[in-house]
Design a protein around this motif. Sequence first.
Motif, PDB file in Angstrom:
ATOM      1  N   VAL A 278       0.873  -1.172   0.000  1.00 39.37           N
ATOM      2  CA  VAL A 278       0.000   0.000   0.000  1.00 39.37           C
ATOM      3  C   VAL A 278       0.911   1.223   0.000  1.00 39.37           C
ATOM      4  O   VAL A 278       1.736   1.387   0.901  1.00 39.37           O
ATOM      5  N   GLY A 279       0.781   2.049  -1.043  1.00 40.23           N
ATOM      6  CA  GLY A 279       1.591   3.255  -1.135  1.00 40.23           C
ATOM      7  C   GLY A 279       0.792   4.482  -0.744  1.00 40.23           C
ATOM      8  O   GLY A 279      -0.138   4.409   0.060  1.00 40.23           O
ATOM      9  N   TYR A 280       1.136   5.607  -1.345  1.00 42.04           N
ATOM     10  CA  TYR A 280       0.534   6.876  -0.954  1.00 42.04           C
ATOM     11  C   TYR A 280      -0.648   7.298  -1.808  1.00 42.04           C
ATOM     12  O   TYR A 280      -1.246   8.340  -1.564  1.00 42.04           O
ATOM     13  N   GLY A 281      -0.953   6.511  -2.821  1.00 34.87           N
ATOM     14  CA  GLY A 281      -2.146   6.790  -3.611  1.00 34.87           C
ATOM     15  C   GLY A 281      -1.896   7.413  -4.967  1.00 34.87           C
ATOM     16  O   GLY A 281      -2.815   7.512  -5.776  1.00 34.87           O
ATOM     17  N   GLY A 282      -0.660   7.831  -5.242  1.00 29.95           N
ATOM     18  CA  GLY A 282      -0.374   8.442  -6.533  1.00 29.95           C
ATOM     19  C   GLY A 282      -0.139   7.440  -7.644  1.00 29.95           C
ATOM     20  O   GLY A 282      -0.212   7.787  -8.830  1.00 29.95           O
ATOM     21  N   GLY A 283       0.175   6.205  -7.287  1.00 31.03           N
ATOM     22  CA  GLY A 283       0.400   5.164  -8.284  1.00 31.03           C
ATOM     23  C   GLY A 283       1.739   5.230  -8.992  1.00 31.03           C
ATOM     24  O   GLY A 283       1.968   4.484  -9.949  1.00 31.03           O
ATOM     25  N   TYR A 284       2.647   6.089  -8.520  1.00 37.64           N
ATOM     26  CA  TYR A 284       3.906   6.274  -9.239  1.00 37.64           C
ATOM     27  C   TYR A 284       4.739   4.992  -9.284  1.00 37.64           C
ATOM     28  O   TYR A 284       5.270   4.620 -10.335  1.00 37.64           O
ATOM     29  N   TYR A 285       4.873   4.331  -8.149  1.00 40.08           N
ATOM     30  CA  TYR A 285       5.715   3.134  -8.146  1.00 40.08           C
ATOM     31  C   TYR A 285       5.036   1.969  -8.849  1.00 40.08           C
ATOM     32  O   TYR A 285       5.717   1.162  -9.499  1.00 40.08           O
ATOM     33  N   ASP A 286       3.728   1.845  -8.747  1.00 43.58           N
ATOM     34  CA  ASP A 286       3.046   0.792  -9.506  1.00 43.58           C
ATOM     35  C   ASP A 286       3.286   0.978 -10.999  1.00 43.58           C
ATOM     36  O   ASP A 286       3.590   0.014 -11.715  1.00 43.58           O
ATOM     37  N   ARG A 287       3.153   2.208 -11.487  1.00 48.32           N
ATOM     38  CA  ARG A 287       3.402   2.465 -12.907  1.00 48.32           C
ATOM     39  C   ARG A 287       4.854   2.208 -13.274  1.00 48.32           C
ATOM     40  O   ARG A 287       5.166   1.659 -14.341  1.00 48.32           O
ATOM     41  N   THR A 288       5.753   2.607 -12.387  1.00 47.29           N
ATOM     42  CA  THR A 288       7.180   2.471 -12.665  1.00 47.29           C
ATOM     43  C   THR A 288       7.605   1.009 -12.722  1.00 47.29           C
ATOM     44  O   THR A 288       8.303   0.585 -13.659  1.00 47.29           O
ATOM     45  N   LEU A 289       7.197   0.226 -11.730  1.00 46.38           N
ATOM     46  CA  LEU A 289       7.556  -1.192 -11.717  1.00 46.38           C
ATOM     47  C   LEU A 289       6.917  -1.922 -12.887  1.00 46.38           C
ATOM     48  O   LEU A 289       7.549  -2.791 -13.506  1.00 46.38           O
ATOM     49  N   ALA A 290       5.671  -1.565 -13.211  1.00 41.71           N
ATOM     50  CA  ALA A 290       5.011  -2.190 -14.356  1.00 41.71           C
ATOM     51  C   ALA A 290       5.736  -1.849 -15.659  1.00 41.71           C
ATOM     52  O   ALA A 290       5.890  -2.711 -16.540  1.00 41.71           O
ATOM     53  N   ALA A 291       6.207  -0.602 -15.779  1.00 39.38           N
ATOM     54  CA  ALA A 291       6.919  -0.194 -16.991  1.00 39.38           C
ATOM     55  C   ALA A 291       8.252  -0.926 -17.117  1.00 39.38           C
ATOM     56  O   ALA A 291       8.655  -1.337 -18.221  1.00 39.38           O
TER      57      ALA A 291
END
Length: 207
Positions: free
Chosen positions: A147-160
């Motif tokens: 669970v992160g901070y809600g911006g989705g930055y790391y989810d997008r980054t790891l997925a990329a």
Amino acid sequence: MTTQNTQKDNAVPLRRRLRDARAALSEAQRDRGSLLIRARLYTWVGLARTAAREAGRPQLSVIAAFWPLADEPDLRDLLNQWVEAGITVALPVVRGADQPLEFRAWSPDAPMREGAYGIPEPLDGAAVTPELVLVPTLGFTANADRVGYGGGYYDRTLAALKAAGHAFTAIGIAWSCGRLDDGHVPAPHDVRLDGVLTPDGWVPKAP
């Protein structure tokens, strides 16, 4: 310590509760906890580099870390050690909403600027692709769902990074009070980490 949650929770109150739990930590707990995390991470990276060298594989050489917010574990002393050891350390740069992060090379004397959310970031470091990504983690499950901070930055980054076929290890850095109970259901877009490191050790185990 486990933070309880139910199926009725939504992201906003869950994150608020996790923030409150870590804000309640004393300065002494933060200092000792950060020291324990740095020590375990230093050992893990050293063992990983030794194993790669002995196997004739390229050693881990690029680590993406993060500049800590006020209540986050502080890894900066360790980042300095890695730079002195010849490891490239990078920090995240927010390029824009809904975009993956860019990681720029950092050193202790690198010029910095205030980036998104008031977080310092390298002004002009070279963009690099990390082999190890240290992910600031607000909450986590026994399976290393984050669970992160809600911006989705790391989810997008790891997925990329995965979509590009780049091999990397993602380790969450968290306080022990961020552990969630078994009732937590990750969102479809959440990217599972390879492990989470807390002052109490690895969850579920070291990658």
